[in-house]
Enzyme design. Structure first.
Site, PDB file in Angstrom:
ATOM      1  N   CYS A  78       0.832  -1.200   0.000  1.00  0.00           N
ATOM      2  CA  CYS A  78       0.000   0.000   0.000  1.00  0.00           C
ATOM      3  C   CYS A  78       0.868   1.251   0.000  1.00  0.00           C
ATOM      4  O   CYS A  78       2.055   1.215   0.316  1.00  0.00           O
ATOM      5  CB  CYS A  78      -0.892   0.058   1.249  1.00  0.00           C
ATOM      6  SG  CYS A  78      -1.939  -1.380   1.488  1.00  0.00           S
ATOM      7  N   ASP A  91      19.410  38.003 -12.931  1.00  0.00           N
ATOM      8  CA  ASP A  91      18.110  38.275 -13.548  1.00  0.00           C
ATOM      9  C   ASP A  91      17.546  39.587 -13.007  1.00  0.00           C
ATOM     10  O   ASP A  91      17.517  39.816 -11.789  1.00  0.00           O
ATOM     11  CB  ASP A  91      17.163  37.113 -13.241  1.00  0.00           C
ATOM     12  CG  ASP A  91      15.802  37.290 -13.883  1.00  0.00           C
ATOM     13  OD1 ASP A  91      15.656  36.920 -15.056  1.00  0.00           O
ATOM     14  OD2 ASP A  91      14.896  37.817 -13.200  1.00  0.00           O
TER      15      ASP A  91
END
Length: 494
Positions: free
Chosen positions: A36, A444
């Site tokens: 599971c 940037d």
């Protein structure tokens, strides 16, 4: 060692049904013979009846069957393969991209630059299964998806999922899911959700992710930078064309509260596994947002941004070479100008496709097609033409390889060696094309402006020094810093 070795922690996660750990490890139950995901809704077994494995393939190798309630084979992928650049992580990214099915284990090893034995040994040591078993588990998952969501004959599904024979397909499905292919289809009939009016052969899928997920910058970035003909935003979904190993496809991706709705149309169903893998990489769906956000919150100036909109992902790409070309086209120009340059290339050199559901017209041109164009036809400065033509030649002749298996540091160095490629271009390719979660853009302009407004250092050297505390998640910090702007990339399209 992986989390599956920490028994106490795993037991706590299972008892609390903590979905954040789905894909990190799997619980095999000795008394029932099933495995599971940690968030399985059934009553947790007694601790002495649980054993933990690092992969679904390892559970299957040990003789356990997939739970019919929690469907562990559909868990999000482990985030480990996103933030690591070692042999195992690169191998897992290639296996997810279908390399073992297409080229075998020798092909996988050749791409990684190691011997077959070394690759098998390292995968077995960390994941409890070798490359063939891992690929088999992936084939089983793909087969289940096709069985449950399409009306394709079982023989076609067998070969589309990568099985060598119908018999192997039948045996694997029965072994992994404890049901025959026909029984799986009968159980799943109510879940077929292909919308009316969809293109013939369209597959409707649910792509899981770990919460939280903030879709604003993710889909906003993809929509705002979309190249006409190749990408579009339509009816609440980002749509684009895909160049795939056996043909091409068109995908529509729409954010939902607990999944990404994915509709795929493929010219060859054998490309399903690859297409899903690339869509997950595009949207960074295997990330662990809790780990990322917890690290970034340790900086008091970033914490308010994270708390305001947690779960930002890094918008990536479905085609690394395409992104590198577009990054060069976008050097020192606006988003609109970059889209215009790319659209001209698409019209002149792209491969035409049909799109009955929308306005997509082409695949983005391959490096081979772009390598033959006349540089004088490019409406850009001569120095950038040189950068562009050098890049596409290196991509076309294989001197520069960009892909899921790329070594981040080595590829960045190769990019920086190209004329006209500086740190910004190399790092944005590393961040969005190669998937480096620690790529950073200190030069940037948007990042520097956000830094000034927040009171962070704004010079590249000082900002880089401050960002040491954000590692290894600096690419995610970039998303939070960019999001302080009002640019359309930061907002979910309406």
């Amino acid at each position: 060692m992986g989390m599956h070795t920490d028994t106490e922690r795993c037991v706590r996660a299972v008892r609390s049904k903590d979905a954040r750990f789905d894909g990190w490890f799997f619980t095999a139950v000795l008394t029932t013979g099933i495995y599971c995901r940690p968030s399985c809704p059934v009553v947790p077994p007694r601790p002495e009846n649980m054993v933990f494995h690092p992969s679904a393939a390892a559970c299957q190798q040990a003789g356990f069957r997939a739970c019919k309630r929690c469907r562990p084979d559909t868990s999000p992928g482990s985030p480990e393969w996103n933030h690591r650049a070692d042999l195992v992580a690169r191998a897992m990214r290639l296996i997810a991209d279908g390399v073992v099915d297409r080229e075998g284990v020798p092909g996988l090893a050749a791409r990684l630059g190691y011997s077959t034995r070394q690759v098998e040994r390292q995968l077995l040591a960390e994941l409890g299964a070798g490359p063939l078993a891992l690929a088999r588990a992936q084939r089983a998952q793909t087969a289940r998806l096709l069985i449950e969501t399409t009306g394709l004959p079982m023989a076609e599904i067998a070969f589309a999922a990568g099985f060598a024979s119908v018999r192997t397909f039948n045996d694997t499905v029965r072994e992994v899911f404890a049901l025959s292919p026909g029984a799986l289809r009968a159980r799943a009939a109510p879940r077929n959700t292909t919308p009316p009016g969809a293109a013939p052969g369209a597959l409707s899928l649910r792509l899981p992710f770990r919460t939280p997920l903030n879709p604003d910058n993710l889909f906003g970035h993809l929509a705002a930078t979309a190249v006409p003909g190749v990408e579009e935003w339509r009816d609440g979904a980002y749509r684009r064309t895909l160049r795939l190993p056996h043909g091409h496809g068109i995908v529509a991706l729409a954010p939902q509260p607990d999944h990404i709705a994915c509709r795929l149309t493929l010219t060859d169903p054998r490309d399903l596994t690859v297409a899903i893998s690339r869509c997950r990489r595009l949207l960074d769906l295997d990330a662990d947002p809790v780990a990322v956000d917890d690290q970034l919150r340790t900086d008091p100036l970033l914490a308010p941004l994270v708390d305001k909109a947690p779960g930002r992902r890094v918008p990536r790409t479905v085609d690394e070479a395409e992104f590198a070309v577009r990054a060069v086209l976008g050097q020192q120009v606006s988003t609109a100008a970059a889209r215009t340059h790319a659209a001209r290339l698409v019209t002149a050199h792209g491969t035409p496709v049909d799109d009955p559901e929308g306005g997509l017209t082409h695949l983005f041109p391959s490096p081979g097609a772009l390598a033959t164009l006349d540089p004088e036809t490019l409406a850009m400065p001569r120095t950038r033409r040189t950068t562009f033509t050098t890049l596409v030649r290196r991509l076309a002749d294989g001197q520069l390889r960009l892909g899921a298996d790329s070594d981040w540091a080595g590829t960045r160095a190769l990019l920086l060696a190209l004329p006209g490629v500086g740190p910004w271009t190399a790092d944005v390719v590393a961040m969005r094309a190669l998937g480096d979660p620690d790529a950073f853009l200190p030069t940037d302009l948007g990042i520097r402006r956000a830094a000034r407004e927040l009171g962070l250092p704004s010079t590249p050297a000082a900002l880089t020094a401050r960002a040491e505390a954000w590692r290894p998640w600096r690419a995610y910090a970039v998303q939070y810093l960019w999001a302080t702007d009002t640019h359309p990339i930061n907002f979910l399209p309406v």
